[in-house]
Design an enzyme around this catalytic site. Structure first.
Site, mmCIF file in Angstrom:
data_model
loop_
_atom_site.group_PDB
_atom_site.id
_atom_site.type_symbol
_atom_site.label_atom_id
_atom_site.label_comp_id
_atom_site.label_asym_id
_atom_site.label_seq_id
_atom_site.Cartn_x
_atom_site.Cartn_y
_atom_site.Cartn_z
ATOM 1 N N ARG A 166 0.383 20.770 11.387
ATOM 2 C CA ARG A 166 -0.903 20.070 11.579
ATOM 3 C C ARG A 166 -1.666 20.583 12.807
ATOM 4 O O ARG A 166 -2.318 19.823 13.514
ATOM 5 C CB ARG A 166 -0.698 18.556 11.753
ATOM 6 C CG ARG A 166 -0.095 17.852 10.567
ATOM 7 C CD ARG A 166 -1.081 17.835 9.388
ATOM 8 N NE ARG A 166 -0.684 16.844 8.417
ATOM 9 C CZ ARG A 166 0.244 17.033 7.478
ATOM 10 N NH1 ARG A 166 0.848 18.204 7.370
ATOM 11 N NH2 ARG A 166 0.530 16.069 6.630
ATOM 12 N N SER A 235 -2.127 9.804 6.849
ATOM 13 C CA SER A 235 -1.180 9.591 7.958
ATOM 14 C C SER A 235 -1.970 9.437 9.248
ATOM 15 O O SER A 235 -2.728 10.336 9.617
ATOM 16 C CB SER A 235 -0.259 10.803 8.112
ATOM 17 O OG SER A 235 0.476 11.020 6.941
ATOM 18 N N GLU A 330 -2.502 11.670 14.541
ATOM 19 C CA GLU A 330 -2.938 12.902 13.873
ATOM 20 C C GLU A 330 -4.462 12.876 13.761
ATOM 21 O O GLU A 330 -5.127 13.907 13.730
ATOM 22 C CB GLU A 330 -2.298 12.960 12.479
ATOM 23 C CG GLU A 330 -2.808 14.103 11.645
ATOM 24 C CD GLU A 330 -2.256 14.134 10.223
ATOM 25 O OE1 GLU A 330 -1.101 13.751 10.008
ATOM 26 O OE2 GLU A 330 -3.009 14.554 9.330
HETATM 27 N N1 EPU Z 1 9.465 6.337 5.215
HETATM 28 C C1 EPU Z 1 9.860 5.059 5.504
HETATM 29 N N2 EPU Z 1 8.903 4.090 5.565
HETATM 30 C C2 EPU Z 1 7.605 4.344 5.353
HETATM 31 C C3 EPU Z 1 7.183 5.663 5.079
HETATM 32 C C4 EPU Z 1 8.143 6.657 5.022
HETATM 33 O O1 EPU Z 1 11.045 4.766 5.694
HETATM 34 O O2 EPU Z 1 6.814 3.407 5.422
HETATM 35 C C5 EPU Z 1 10.486 7.391 5.080
HETATM 36 C C6 EPU Z 1 10.663 7.786 3.615
HETATM 37 O O3 EPU Z 1 11.577 6.976 2.963
HETATM 38 C C7 EPU Z 1 11.138 9.205 3.707
HETATM 39 C C8 EPU Z 1 10.464 9.716 4.976
HETATM 40 O O4 EPU Z 1 10.064 8.571 5.719
HETATM 41 O O5 EPU Z 1 12.523 9.251 3.914
HETATM 42 C C9 EPU Z 1 9.290 10.623 4.673
HETATM 43 O O6 EPU Z 1 8.312 9.901 3.940
HETATM 44 P P1 EPU Z 1 7.189 10.653 3.052
HETATM 45 O O7 EPU Z 1 7.835 11.576 2.102
HETATM 46 O O8 EPU Z 1 6.281 9.604 2.509
HETATM 47 O O9 EPU Z 1 6.457 11.592 4.063
HETATM 48 P P2 EPU Z 1 5.895 11.383 5.537
HETATM 49 O O10 EPU Z 1 6.683 12.221 6.467
HETATM 50 O O11 EPU Z 1 5.773 9.931 5.860
HETATM 51 C C10 EPU Z 1 4.296 13.436 5.318
HETATM 52 C C11 EPU Z 1 2.864 13.758 5.598
HETATM 53 C C12 EPU Z 1 1.967 13.238 4.478
HETATM 54 C C13 EPU Z 1 2.415 13.876 3.174
HETATM 55 C C14 EPU Z 1 3.871 13.519 2.941
HETATM 56 C C15 EPU Z 1 4.445 14.180 1.720
HETATM 57 C C16 EPU Z 1 2.688 13.793 8.031
HETATM 58 C C17 EPU Z 1 2.139 13.143 9.249
HETATM 59 N N3 EPU Z 1 2.456 13.172 6.875
HETATM 60 O O12 EPU Z 1 4.433 12.021 5.369
HETATM 61 O O13 EPU Z 1 0.643 13.681 4.749
HETATM 62 O O14 EPU Z 1 1.635 13.418 2.080
HETATM 63 O O15 EPU Z 1 4.670 13.974 4.074
HETATM 64 O O16 EPU Z 1 4.561 15.537 1.957
HETATM 65 O O17 EPU Z 1 3.305 14.851 8.125
HETATM 66 C C18 EPU Z 1 -1.448 13.096 5.733
HETATM 67 O O18 EPU Z 1 -1.239 13.990 6.543
HETATM 68 O O19 EPU Z 1 -2.491 12.406 5.756
HETATM 69 C C19 EPU Z 1 -0.416 12.792 4.736
HETATM 70 C C20 EPU Z 1 -0.512 11.752 3.910
#
Ligand code: EPU
Length: 334
Positions: A166, A235, A330
């Site tokens: 990012r 995010s 972010e």
């Molecule tokens: N998780 C939780 N609780 C929550 C959300 C997530 O426990 O409320 C846990 C999930 O269970 C999982 C882990 O966190 O084990 C990762 O969750 P997720 O796959 O939803 O991805 P993220 O790391 O929360 C990132 C990006 C998203 C992108 C997703 C999928 C960042 C800041 N965010 O989210 O990007 O869609 O991966 O690749 O890196 C964005 O940047 O606006 C965005 C939505």
């Protein structure tokens, strides 16, 4: 053509749906327009200029006391191709998801996992957007810019863009405005289904570009709020990275904590940290943490930018007190 608007309503230019105004809003259609704009009336104090894309990664805490610039440079064209790859050039003002749809429709692999991400091509290259194991930088070959100080057009090879999670050179050097982005897409099938539940969502369906795009769209629709219905900026925080010592002590306390190894460091999902602090689905007034993904701050209706910032700061303090981790927004806070 250059269009200038005074005291301009930015409601439709920020996905939080905040009712804020900018002193001046300037939209331009071409590289030549940019040359005419710098210098021109209202654009002299460059420190005050904010260049906006789709407004999907910005939080206005007040009316904006400066010019807001927006690129309406459109168009997608083929620059080069061989048996295996196609090089596409897209204008900074092309909607990101239109670009993804164009690639999928033309059987070009590379950006399908980035389907339905809001925003525009220029901002995607500045922000290095990412999802489901793919980042924009994976397909970017070069970035065409205009330097507002020297009034020169400068092309950056990918290796000069300082891309990381990012982040990019352009985030720190606001005097470079992205005009076009060149991408290399593959004609050969390259499904990337390793992340999370993507292959599960695809199920028994054939691994075609269109099916993968649809699976990503379905996951996003289930997990993330539609900004047209509930104001949000995806995010709100980036996932923090901690060192091994910190990670191991957390893992002993929270054996179920999800993480990804990044070289010698460990990335912890901020959504998990926030959920552990009890914030998932909770609100402070009209600003809340989305009930299906705690990383997303939502405008529950009529929140101000300050309400959203207040919630963000409260959540950041709670995460720090519980885990000793500083999570960083972010979103651009103005
Ligand atoms: N998780 C939780 N609780 C929550 C959300 C997530 O426990 O409320 C846990 C999930 O269970 C999982 C882990 O966190 O084990 C990762 O969750 P997720 O796959 O939803 O991805 P993220 O790391 O929360 C990132 C990006 C998203 C992108 C997703 C999928 C960042 C800041 N965010 O989210 O990007 O869609 O991966 O690749 O890196 C964005 O940047 O606006 C965005 C939505």
């Amino acid at each position: 053509m250059i269009r200038k608007y005074v005291n301009y309503d930015l409601s439709s230019h920020n996905t939080f749906g905040l009712k804020v105004k900018s002193r001046l809003f300037v939209e331009y259609d071409s590289q030549d327009d940019l040359k005419d704009l710098f210098p021109s009336s209202g654009m002299n104090d460059k420190t005050k200029i904010f260049h906006i894309g789709g407004g999907s990664n910005v939080l206005f805490t007040d009316d904006y006391d400066g010019p807001v610039l927006h690129s309406a440079i459109k168009g997608i064209s083929v620059c080069e191709q061989d048996d295996k790859c196609v090089m596409l050039r897209a204008g900074a003002g092309v909607l990101w998801d239109d670009f993804v749809d164009y690639c999928v429709s033309h059987d070009l692999w590379g950006v399908e996992n980035l389907s339905l991400i809001p925003g525009e091509v220029g901002a995607a290259a500045v922000q290095n957007i990412g999802a489901y194991g793919v980042e924009a930088k994976d397909c970017i070959m070069s970035v065409e810019t205009f330097n507002t100080d020297t009034r020169e057009f400068v092309i950056f090879d990918k290796s000069d863009c300082a891309y990381s999670y990012r982040n990019s050179f352009f985030k720190q050097h606001k005097n470079y405005i992205v005009t076009h982005v060149r991408f290399r897409l593959s004609k050969e099938a390259r499904p990337q289904l390793g992340y999370g539940n993507l292959s599960g969502e695809l199920g028994q369906s054939e691994q075609t570009l269109r099916n993968i795009r649809n699976a990503v769209i379905d996951i996003r629709r289930k997990k993330l709020p539609d900004p047209a219905v509930t104001g949000n900026a995806g995010s709100f925080f980036v996932n923090p990275v901690v060192d091994r010592l910190h990670f191991e002590s957390l893992k002993r306390q929270y054996p179920d904590m999800p993480y990804y190894e990044v070289g010698e460091m460990f990335k912890i999902p901020a959504g998990w940290l926030i959920e552990q602090c009890g914030w998932k689905g909770k609100a402070l007034g009209k600003a809340g943490m989305y009930e299906k993904q705690a990383l997303v701050l939502v405008n529950l209706g009529g929140a101000t930018g300050r309400d959203i910032l207040h919630l963000a700061k409260t959540v950041m303090a709670d995460v720090y007190n519980k885990f000793g981790i500083e999570i960083r927004p972010e979103v651009n806070i103005l």
